[in-house]
Design a protein around this motif. Structure first.
Motif, PDB file in Angstrom:
ATOM      1  N   UNK A  46       3.353  -0.262   4.167  1.00 13.07           N
ATOM      2  CA  UNK A  46       2.653   1.463   3.131  1.00 13.07           C
ATOM      3  C   UNK A  46       3.529   0.821   1.785  1.00 13.07           C
ATOM      4  N   UNK A  47       4.375   1.183   1.753  1.00  7.74           N
ATOM      5  CA  UNK A  47       4.943   1.502   0.343  1.00  7.74           C
ATOM      6  C   UNK A  47       4.584  -0.095  -0.271  1.00  7.74           C
ATOM      7  N   UNK A 104       1.719  -1.352  -0.106  1.00  6.37           N
ATOM      8  CA  UNK A 104      -0.076  -1.494  -0.726  1.00  6.37           C
ATOM      9  C   UNK A 104       0.139  -0.186  -1.142  1.00  6.37           C
ATOM     10  N   UNK A 105       1.116   1.086  -1.146  1.00  2.00           N
ATOM     11  CA  UNK A 105       0.853   1.986  -2.059  1.00  2.00           C
ATOM     12  C   UNK A 105       1.187   2.048  -3.722  1.00  2.00           C
ATOM     13  N   UNK A 106       2.094   1.796  -3.655  1.00  2.00           N
ATOM     14  CA  UNK A 106       1.892   0.890  -4.899  1.00  2.00           C
ATOM     15  C   UNK A 106       1.164   0.322  -5.481  1.00  2.00           C
ATOM     16  N   UNK A 107       0.102  -0.860  -5.041  1.00  2.00           N
ATOM     17  CA  UNK A 107      -0.531  -1.979  -6.071  1.00  2.00           C
ATOM     18  C   UNK A 107      -1.538  -1.047  -5.540  1.00  2.00           C
TER      19      UNK A 107
END
Length: 59
Positions: A11-12, A14-17
């Motif tokens: 999750x972390x 994918x959120x950054x990407x």
């Protein structure tokens, strides 16, 4: 050399990407002749004019 102490979650990551994958909305301007929305520095598709000259004939 720096090494992460713990695994970074999906999750972390994918959120950054996803923050960098946002598509930019193209800019719009108003045609001074007909008032239609058009791309800046492009011929108006509604009336066919660019810089007070008729470039293309539009029916």
């Amino acid at each position: 050399m720096a090494v992460p102490k713990r695994k970074m979650g999906r999750i972390r990551t994918n959120n950054r990407r996803s923050a960098n994958d946002v598509a930019a909305v193209p800019a719009r301007s108003v045609c001074p002749r007909c008032g239609a929305a058009k791309l800046p520095h492009h011929v108006c598709g509604n009336c066919g004019f660019y810089r007070d000259r008729e470039i293309i004939e539009v029916e």
